[in-house]
Design a protein around this motif. Structure first.
Motif: not given
Length: 352
Positions: A35-43
């Motif tokens: 499962t991919n992490i939310d892009p905003q959270l990754e930033r």
């Protein structure tokens, strides 16, 4: 009974840890789906990692400036960990100053060198004490806030991110279980008699529950990372305080040295026989006439001057010469330097 419960809990946690470790290994080796992490959270996580790494480096470099001795830094760190007061030490400047004072007292205040050593040593002690004040101010206003940032906001964010990673692994595990159940849906019941349709329903419920926990933890991580970034931005004021403390420190040291230089310029040279240094031959005294009454004035040469006319003499910076007014030109002194006598500009000397 409590012991049995604790043992079961420890065994369960150990099992979860092992299964998650195996799952992460399989993801790396076999490039399995995850499962991919939310892009905003990754930033936000990337920015948080940068804030952590650079803050650690700034703390380390600042401490190296404030306490250059690595042995002392290690000792201070140990004292802090065992909750004991840091040892009181004399700084290098304080040691230098005290050594000058002790040696000057040993030489005696009647000796020019001994008296000057005491004067310089006292100033060095004051500079060392000013340095200690700067170190205390810098630690309080800059180093400690950065350390608290690493201990609180960074540690909390790291903990929540670790929980999120575990929630992701649980979710992916539930998804794999659901895929496996669906692949068996067209087959007969399992060996233990379980209906594939029941297994699918159970796996779907586990996926929904795992997805809910994953989503909830994602939001918690976002909030925690935003708190971390806001705390990092507050370090602007801490940095300004550090610069102000450093400015005050250098200004005080500069003033102390200016005061010391002025005091040294007017200190009497007790161990120098001035009557011999500035004596005049009888023949020269006769030529000077009534001017000889003014030879008691002394002046320190501030910079080298090369005589430009036959009636002028050359002098070197830091020389001390006997002088009196020049009746022919008010911008010049008549100077006596050993056996030499002639005019020098008033601008190049300072009367003592």
């Amino acid at each position: 009974m409590n012991m049995d419960f604790n043992v079961k809990k420890l065994v369960g946690e150990a099992g979860n840890f092992i299964s998650r470790a195996v799952q992460m290994t399989e993801e790396v080796i076999y490039a399995g789906e995850k499962t991919n992490i939310d892009p905003q959270l990754e930033r936000l996580c990337k920015q948080g990692d940068e804030a952590k790494n650079w803050t650690q480096r700034i703390c380390k470099d600042t401490e190296a400036v404030l306490v250059p001795n690595p042995g002392y830094r290690a000792e201070d760190f140990l004292m802090e960990k065992i909750d004991k007061k840091r040892p009181t030490r004399m700084s290098n400047l304080e040691c230098l100053g005290q050594g000058m004072i002790d040696s000057g007292n040993e030489f005696g205040s009647s000796a020019a060198y001994g008296s000057m050593l005491v004067k310089v040593g006292t100033a060095e002690l004051k500079v060392g004490q000013t340095e200690k004040e700067f170190i205390t101010s810098a630690v309080t206003s800059f180093v400690n806030p950065l350390a608290r940032f690493l201990e609180n906001e960074v540690k909390n964010a790291t903990r929540e991110r670790k929980i999120l990673e575990n929630r992701r692994l649980d979710l992916d595990s539930a998804k794999n279980k659901l895929r496996k159940a669906r692949s068996m849906s067209s087959g007969p019941p399992t060996k233990d008699g379980q209906d594939p349709r029941v297994m699918i329903q159970q796996a779907e419920r586990e996926v929904i529950a795992a997805q809910s926990e994953f989503n909830s933890q994602t939001e918690i991580c976002k909030v925690q990372m935003e708190i971390l970034m806001a705390a990092r931005d507050r370090h602007i004021e801490n940095l300004k305080s550090f610069v102000q403390a450093q400015t005050t420190y250098f200004a005080r040291c500069h003033q102390l040295m200016l005061d010391l230089n002025r005091e040294l310029d007017i200190m009497p040279l007790h161990s120098v026989n001035l009557s011999q240094s500035f004596s005049i031959d009888d023949s020269q005294e006769d030529m000077a006439g009534t001017e000889s009454n003014n030879l008691q004035l002394r002046a320190k040469v501030m910079y080298d001057y090369v005589g430009k006319a036959p009636q002028e003499i050359s002098v070197l910076a830091n020389e001390v010469v006997a002088v009196h007014e020049c009746p022919e030109d008010t911008e010049f002194f008549i100077a006596q330097k050993g056996s030499l006598r002639g005019r020098i500009p008033k601008a190049c000397v300072l009367l003592l």
